[in-house]
Design a protein around this motif. Structure first.
Motif, mmCIF file in Angstrom:
data_model
loop_
_atom_site.group_PDB
_atom_site.id
_atom_site.type_symbol
_atom_site.label_atom_id
_atom_site.label_comp_id
_atom_site.label_asym_id
_atom_site.label_seq_id
_atom_site.Cartn_x
_atom_site.Cartn_y
_atom_site.Cartn_z
ATOM 1 N N ALA A 205 13.945 -18.126 -11.719
ATOM 2 C CA ALA A 205 12.487 -18.074 -11.770
ATOM 3 C C ALA A 205 11.967 -16.689 -11.400
ATOM 4 O O ALA A 205 11.030 -16.171 -12.024
ATOM 5 N N VAL A 206 12.596 -16.044 -10.376
ATOM 6 C CA VAL A 206 12.162 -14.703 -9.973
ATOM 7 C C VAL A 206 12.430 -13.696 -11.085
ATOM 8 O O VAL A 206 11.596 -12.827 -11.393
ATOM 9 N N ASN A 207 13.591 -13.783 -11.716
ATOM 10 C CA ASN A 207 13.902 -12.865 -12.816
ATOM 11 C C ASN A 207 12.929 -13.039 -13.986
ATOM 12 O O ASN A 207 12.503 -12.059 -14.617
ATOM 13 N N GLN A 209 9.817 -14.061 -13.754
ATOM 14 C CA GLN A 209 8.535 -13.497 -13.360
ATOM 15 C C GLN A 209 8.555 -11.973 -13.438
ATOM 16 O O GLN A 209 7.589 -11.338 -13.875
ATOM 17 N N LEU A 210 9.677 -11.351 -13.022
ATOM 18 C CA LEU A 210 9.784 -9.894 -13.082
ATOM 19 C C LEU A 210 9.747 -9.399 -14.526
ATOM 20 O O LEU A 210 9.086 -8.396 -14.839
ATOM 21 N N ARG A 211 10.442 -10.083 -15.415
ATOM 22 C CA ARG A 211 10.420 -9.679 -16.823
ATOM 23 C C ARG A 211 9.022 -9.802 -17.416
ATOM 24 O O ARG A 211 8.582 -8.952 -18.197
ATOM 25 N N GLN A 212 8.311 -10.849 -17.032
ATOM 26 C CA GLN A 212 6.953 -11.027 -17.541
ATOM 27 C C GLN A 212 6.029 -9.918 -17.038
ATOM 28 O O GLN A 212 5.214 -9.381 -17.798
ATOM 29 N N GLU A 213 6.167 -9.538 -15.749
ATOM 30 C CA GLU A 213 5.337 -8.458 -15.217
ATOM 31 C C GLU A 213 5.665 -7.125 -15.876
ATOM 32 O O GLU A 213 4.766 -6.324 -16.171
ATOM 33 N N GLU A 214 6.949 -6.861 -16.129
ATOM 34 C CA GLU A 214 7.319 -5.618 -16.804
ATOM 35 C C GLU A 214 6.762 -5.568 -18.227
ATOM 36 O O GLU A 214 6.290 -4.521 -18.694
ATOM 37 N N ALA A 215 6.792 -6.706 -18.916
ATOM 38 C CA ALA A 215 6.246 -6.729 -20.274
ATOM 39 C C ALA A 215 4.744 -6.487 -20.266
ATOM 40 O O ALA A 215 4.209 -5.751 -21.109
#
Length: 235
Positions: A205-207, A209-215
């Protein structure tokens, strides 16, 4: 002496005055002056061509079939030697066959049985060929859709081969069957609910969320660069 008294009656006083009569409209005044009376039109009229009483509107109305007209207009650019009455009758048969085709398609779609006839592209004029319309008429005669049984093809027509890309079907557990398997599933569910280990994969779940924020950050950065480029071109 015996006296019969009238039944007691109590008159409730009216809160508002009675409504005044509505004044006649200008049309009502004109109709009363000219003696015009409102007459209801009958639904049946006399058809001179058929020599019988027919409906004023709808199916089999009086004078509604252009194929029975005594005069047919020749379209512009058509062959003057062509029989226009035969053309009108042919167009009517094609229109009836096309409506029957649409009815069969809708019925097949409603019963989830596929289309009655494979969808064929219409011609630019909106008419199908005579072979297609003839096949539709034969299927309509053979079909028993009005009785609740639909027959999508003719008796001697070969069946379509099954598609190779068949979808996987869901399998449900039987309602009555193995009680031990059901008991084990329920116990496993209770064990997961009572355990301290979270069912949710926190790392995944954390990964995500991080990918979504980077996008989102990359999209915002690209938008700012495009705006800067537009400002530079304007200058």
């Amino acid at each position: 002496l015996v006296a019969r008294l009238p039944e007691p009656a109590f008159r409730l006083p009216r809160e508002k005055p009675p409504p005044r009569p509505r004044p006649p409209t200008r049309w009502e005044q004109f109709a009363r002056l000219k003696g015009i009376r409102r007459r209801k039109r009958t639904s049946l009229v006399w058809d001179e061509q058929a020599k019988e009483w027919r409906r004023r509107w709808g199916y089999r109305r009086a004078g509604g079939d252009p194929a029975r007209a005594w005069l047919a207009e020749v379209p512009e650019g058509a062959d003057p030697e062509e029989d226009q009455f035969a053309r009108l009758r042919r167009e009517k048969r094609e229109r009836v066959a096309r409506n029957e085709l649409n009815r069969l398609r809708n019925l097949a779609r409603a019963h989830r049985a596929g289309t009655a006839v494979p969808a064929a592209p219409l011609h630019p004029t909106g008419h199908q060929s005579r072979e297609e319309l003839g096949r539709v008429a034969r299927v309509a005669r053979v079909s028993t859709a009005s009785l609740g049984r639909f027959q999508p093809r003719l008796p001697k027509e070969p069946a379509e081969p099954p598609s190779r890309s068949g979808g996987r079907k869901r399998r449900f557990e039987p309602l009555l069957g193995n009680l031990a398997a059901e008991r084990s599933r329920q116990l496993e569910l209770l064990r997961d609910m009572g355990s301290k280990k979270p069912v949710l994969d926190i790392t995944r779940a954390v990964n995500k969320q991080l990918r979504q924020e980077e996008a989102e950050a990359a999209a915002a950065k690209g938008k700012k660069q495009s705006q800067r480029g537009k400002r530079g071109r304007r200058q």
